[in-house]
Design a protein around this motif. Structure first.
Motif, PDB file in Angstrom:
ATOM      1  N   VAL A  37     -44.443  25.640  31.004  1.00 44.08           N
ATOM      2  CA  VAL A  37     -44.903  26.569  29.969  1.00 44.08           C
ATOM      3  C   VAL A  37     -44.007  26.406  28.743  1.00 44.08           C
ATOM      4  N   LEU A  38     -44.630  25.994  27.629  1.00 49.02           N
ATOM      5  CA  LEU A  38     -43.911  25.791  26.376  1.00 49.02           C
ATOM      6  C   LEU A  38     -44.592  26.538  25.233  1.00 49.02           C
ATOM      7  N   ASP A  39     -45.346  27.559  25.552  1.00 48.13           N
ATOM      8  CA  ASP A  39     -46.085  28.315  24.543  1.00 48.13           C
ATOM      9  C   ASP A  39     -45.154  28.838  23.453  1.00 48.13           C
ATOM     10  N   GLY A  40     -45.610  28.776  22.206  1.00 47.74           N
ATOM     11  CA  GLY A  40     -44.875  29.397  21.111  1.00 47.74           C
ATOM     12  C   GLY A  40     -43.599  28.694  20.707  1.00 47.74           C
ATOM     13  N   CYS A  41     -43.379  27.463  21.173  1.00 48.13           N
ATOM     14  CA  CYS A  41     -42.202  26.697  20.728  1.00 48.13           C
ATOM     15  C   CYS A  41     -42.576  26.065  19.384  1.00 48.13           C
ATOM     16  N   THR A  42     -42.406  26.824  18.328  1.00 44.41           N
ATOM     17  CA  THR A  42     -42.982  26.481  17.030  1.00 44.41           C
ATOM     18  C   THR A  42     -42.320  25.297  16.341  1.00 44.41           C
ATOM     19  N   ASN A  43     -41.162  24.852  16.819  1.00 47.18           N
ATOM     20  CA  ASN A  43     -40.514  23.660  16.248  1.00 47.18           C
ATOM     21  C   ASN A  43     -40.623  22.447  17.166  1.00 47.18           C
ATOM     22  N   LEU A  44     -41.359  22.596  18.249  1.00 45.48           N
ATOM     23  CA  LEU A  44     -41.507  21.488  19.194  1.00 45.48           C
ATOM     24  C   LEU A  44     -42.372  20.394  18.568  1.00 45.48           C
ATOM     25  N   CYS A  45     -41.775  19.223  18.416  1.00 43.39           N
ATOM     26  CA  CYS A  45     -42.477  18.103  17.784  1.00 43.39           C
ATOM     27  C   CYS A  45     -42.846  17.011  18.774  1.00 43.39           C
ATOM     28  N   HIS A  46     -42.078  16.944  19.853  1.00 39.99           N
ATOM     29  CA  HIS A  46     -42.232  15.779  20.719  1.00 39.99           C
ATOM     30  C   HIS A  46     -42.242  16.174  22.187  1.00 39.99           C
ATOM     31  N   LEU A  47     -43.245  15.705  22.911  1.00 41.67           N
ATOM     32  CA  LEU A  47     -43.317  15.836  24.364  1.00 41.67           C
ATOM     33  C   LEU A  47     -42.933  14.487  24.960  1.00 41.67           C
TER      34      LEU A  47
END
Length: 821
Positions: free
Chosen positions: A656-666
């Motif tokens: 669960v990574l919901d709302g990680c607004t600076n997440l650019c890369h998986l």
């Protein structure tokens, strides 16, 4: 259901008689006949008569008997003991409406009331005794006069055998009537008896074995006793074996002998199976075996159906549902409902149907505390009787901190019967996991080598926990019992296995008193201004397996941003903070304030890692061996820019990574998680690319909703047999790949507000299980492809706000759809 008084009748009949006249003749035969009908009699032991002074214990016995039977024989009045009994019985007739039944055995009633014949002679003899006061003689004389005027039984021309039959029938009728009239004192018993009659099936000629089960204190024994008293006169022999939980200590032969002697009225009993079948096989019997706590009892004490005669009924009460697997039927006693709860508490606390107005507010709090458990309502209500408001308030304050000792003793019997593994599971649920998802708990407990598969089922069978709506629940009083068991292990919190009380945890962290005994810490920061976490404080807690740090003033944790802004507790950490525990299985830290996990943290045993709203920028450096990690939640961690390497987290099931607004890369390794079943990265607004889906063969739910910069959904390279829900709403995708057909089990596809989406591939027709398709707000989406009309399971199609004006061309197969085009 339960009695509205703190104590029930101990005996049905108190027998008063002159031993030298009738003990071994008439009274002895009457006693045997009464017992054969299941009537509880008190007949004093002649060895107890060491003098002529009646004991206070005997007076209490008279008070606790439903009725008294007086065998007035020729020498009755010669005994001061008998005359004192008579005075007490007639006093109870007036004060507690006890029934007194005189039997004129070879004496004239007129001699009794007028003190003629042997009765007059006996009183004259007493007058000559200088130790007897005149007032006492007058009381005896008045008592004889009163009892002589009562309607009773006279031997007359009847045989003794016939007279005994008539007396037993009369007393049985009275007791059954009294039980019925007393139903108001057994709150809820009438409805329970009616329900249980359907499983007892008295009209059936078969032998039936019935189980009555439920949690401790719920009223199993009260129900069984009521059934026994109400219906025992329908049977040739009866027996109520009370509390056979001590079978291991006393042995089954002891209980078999007790059973047979009660039913057959024969103390010279052979307890072999052959003998039991021979003696009971032709008799219609009612047998209640109360509080069975060992499987051995079921097999050796009540045996099989062919031990008993036709129409016999065998009733078992137990706290363990598993013991009843071989029963013909089972009745589970439920906790009292609202109106009955109020009724029972008022009976106990006020001895009337309603509370005094000034106590009503307190009453509601006690009632809420008991949660429908009759035991708690009785114990607490009775303890409050005739107490003032200050006492009531003090009692409530006390109950907030500890459980009533009597309630604890009854409830703990179920806990004491558990094995060590089951005890650990129960205490973990009581202290940490009440109202949590069952599957989630099982995985955590399984990693702790607690074998929850069988353990949790056993706790459910013993009514220590319940399973509802996918969650494990527990009665509040059972939870409080668990808390008390933990706190009783040591006066020093740091030497207890589980810590959940804020002041205890703060003491351990501030004083560095933690030890290897501590296995779990759940710390609610609400109300704290500041707390300091140091490496030293955790140094000796090297067996810590469960750690949760959160802040909530609600019964359930709130992870909302609005709640987060209100939090005030400052968390401070020592330099180079470390947990010093490789045993952690569960780590939940809401608003974790550091940018990464401690450098020496070893998550090799970690099963669940949850850090919502954290300050983490990077979970850890490089890749970590996390073969046991199954749940990873970093939702709303707004400083997280990239995920860790998943290549050594091979058993991950939920991410669960919901709302990680600076997440650019998986990380690309995400696509190789073969056991991943739930993946949610909703509202990650800076995410532009999604890694190739190589081996996500177990994914059931994939949620990319709100990823407004995601322009492409990756190709699916192989069959995805489990994917049933795909959320792409609010993304910037321009097309759905033709490989969507590999998701052949898809049931829901949400494309709401995909404003750049221009067309759906014809391969969507291969999604034959699709039931819900949402295209609302897809303003650039044109018509369906001509050959995309094989969606024969589709029942809901939403396309408002799109350019679609008609559903797929093969309208016949969409006859069940609800289109909103």
């Amino acid at each position: 259901m339960a009695s509205s008084s703190s104590s029930d009748w101990e005996f049905d009949v108190f027998l008063s008689f002159r031993g030298t006249d009738t003990r071994n003749t008439f009274t002895g035969h009457l006693n045997t006949a009464l017992k054969s009908k299941g009537i509880r009699t008190f007949i004093d032991d002649k060895e107890l008569r060491r003098g002529e002074d009646i004991s206070s214990t005997l007076f209490t016995t008279i008070e606790k008997s439903r009725c008294s039977t007086v065998v007035l024989s020729e020498c009755y009045a010669t005994s001061k003991w008998c005359l004192e009994e008579l005075v007490k019985m007639l006093e109870c007739k007036t004060t507690i409406k006890q029934r007194v039944v005189p039997i004129f055995y070879h004496v004239d009633p007129s001699d009794v009331r007028g003190q003629g014949g042997s009765f007059g002679q006996a009183l004259d003899a007493h007058k000559k005794n200088l130790k007897i006061e005149e007032k006492q003689l007058q009381r005896w004389s008045a008592a004889l006069t009163e009892v002589g005027n009562l309607s009773g039984w006279d031997l007359g021309n009847k045989s003794e055998a016939q007279l005994i039959l008539d007396i037993v029938a009369d007393i049985s009728k009275y007791l059954n009537c009294a039980s019925s009239n007393n139903a108001q004192n057994l709150v809820g018993v009438d409805s329970c008896i009616k329900e249980s009659e359907s499983v007892l099936c008295f009209e059936s000629t078969d032998v039936r074995m019935i189980g009555i089960c439920g949690m401790s204190g719920i009223g199993k024994t009260a129900l069984a006793r009521s059934i026994y008293e109400r219906f025992s006169d329908k049977f040739e022999g009866c027996c109520f074996l009370t509390n056979v939980g001590n079978v291991e200590r006393e042995g089954t032969d002891y209980w078999k002998k007790d059973l047979l002697s009660s039913v057959l009225k024969d103390n010279d009993i052979d307890v072999t199976i052959t003998s039991i079948k021979t003696r009971l096989g032709s008799k219609k019997v009612l047998i209640v075996v109360d509080n069975v706590s060992h499987q051995l009892t079921m097999k050796t004490l009540i045996g099989k159906h062919d031990w008993f005669g036709p129409q016999s009924r065998i009733i078992i009460t137990t706290r363990n549902k598993r013991f009843l697997s071989g029963m013909d039927a089972m009745y589970e006693v439920q906790k009292l409902q609202d109106d009955k709860v109020v009724e029972l508490f008022n009976h106990c606390a006020f001895r009337k149907d309603h509370p005094a107005e000034s106590f009503e507010r307190f009453s509601l709090r006690f009632i809420a505390y008991a949660q429908g458990l009759p035991l708690a309502l009785e114990v607490l209500g009775s303890s409050l009787y005739k107490k003032d408001q200050d006492y009531w308030k003090s009692k409530l304050d006390e109950l907030e901190k500890t459980l009533d000792k009597e309630i604890q003793g009854v409830l703990q019997k179920s806990f004491d019967e558990l094995n060590d593994n089951e005890k650990d599971i129960f205490l973990d649920i009581a202290c940490f996991f009440k109202c949590s998802n069952k599957d989630h708990i099982m995985k955590i407990l399984e990693s702790c080598n607690l074998f929850p598969g069988s353990g949790i089922e056993n706790l459910i069978d013993r009514f220590l926990i319940t399973f509802s709506c996918e969650k494990l629940e527990m009665h509040d009083l059972l939870q409080k019992m668990g808390w008390k068991i933990v706190t009783q292990t040591s006066k020093e919190p740091g030497k207890r296995g589980r810590l959940w009380m804020q002041d205890h945890i703060c003491h351990v962290l501030e004083k560095n008193t933690g030890t290897k005994e501590v296995k779990g810490i759940f710390l609610n920061l609400f109300g704290l201004k500041e707390i300091h976490f140091t490496t030293e404080a955790f140094a000796r807690m090297n067996r810590l397996r469960l750690l949760k740090v959160y802040e909530s003033n609600l019964s359930d944790d709130s992870d909302s941003e609005s709640t987060s802004r209100k939090r005030k507790c400052k968390m401070r950490f020592s330099d180079d903070f470390e947990f010093h525990s490789d045993e952690l299985r569960y780590l939940y830290w809401h608003e974790y304030p550091l940018q990464t996990l401690p450098s020496h943290f070893k998550p090799k045993n970690l099963v669940c890692l949850c850090m919502p709203y954290s300050q983490i920028t990077e979970l850890w450096k490089g890749s970590q061996v996390c073969e046991n990690l199954k749940f990873l939640d970093l939702s709303n961690s707004k400083f997280l820019m990239e995920t860790p390497d998943f290549s050594r987290i091979t058993n991950l099931e939920a991410l669960v990574l919901d709302g990680c607004t600076n997440l650019c890369h998986l990380h690309s390794s995400l696509g190789r998680l073969r056991k991943l079943a739930f993946l949610s990265v909703s509202n990650c607004i800076k995410l532009r690319d999604f890694p190739a889906i190589y081996e996500l063969v177990s994914v059931q739910t994939l949620d990319l909703s709100g990823c407004s910069n995601l322009q492409k959904f990756p190709d699916i390279s192989q069959h995805m047999p489990c994917l049933s829900k795909l959320y792409l709403d609010g993304t910037a995708i321009t097309e759905i790949p033709a490989s969507i057909a590999y998701a052949s089990e898809l049931v829901l596809l949400d494309l709401t507000n995909c404003k750049e989406l221009k067309f759906l591939p014809s391969s969507i027709a291969k999604l034959t299980l699709l039931r819900i398709l949402t295209l609302s707000g897809c303003s650039k989406l044109g018509k369906f492809q001509q050959n995309s009309g094989n969606l024969d399971r589709l029942v809901e199609l939403k396309a408002d706000g799109s350019t679609i004006r008609q559903p797929p061309s093969s309208r016949a197969v969409l006859r069940n759809h609800k289109a909103s085009a």
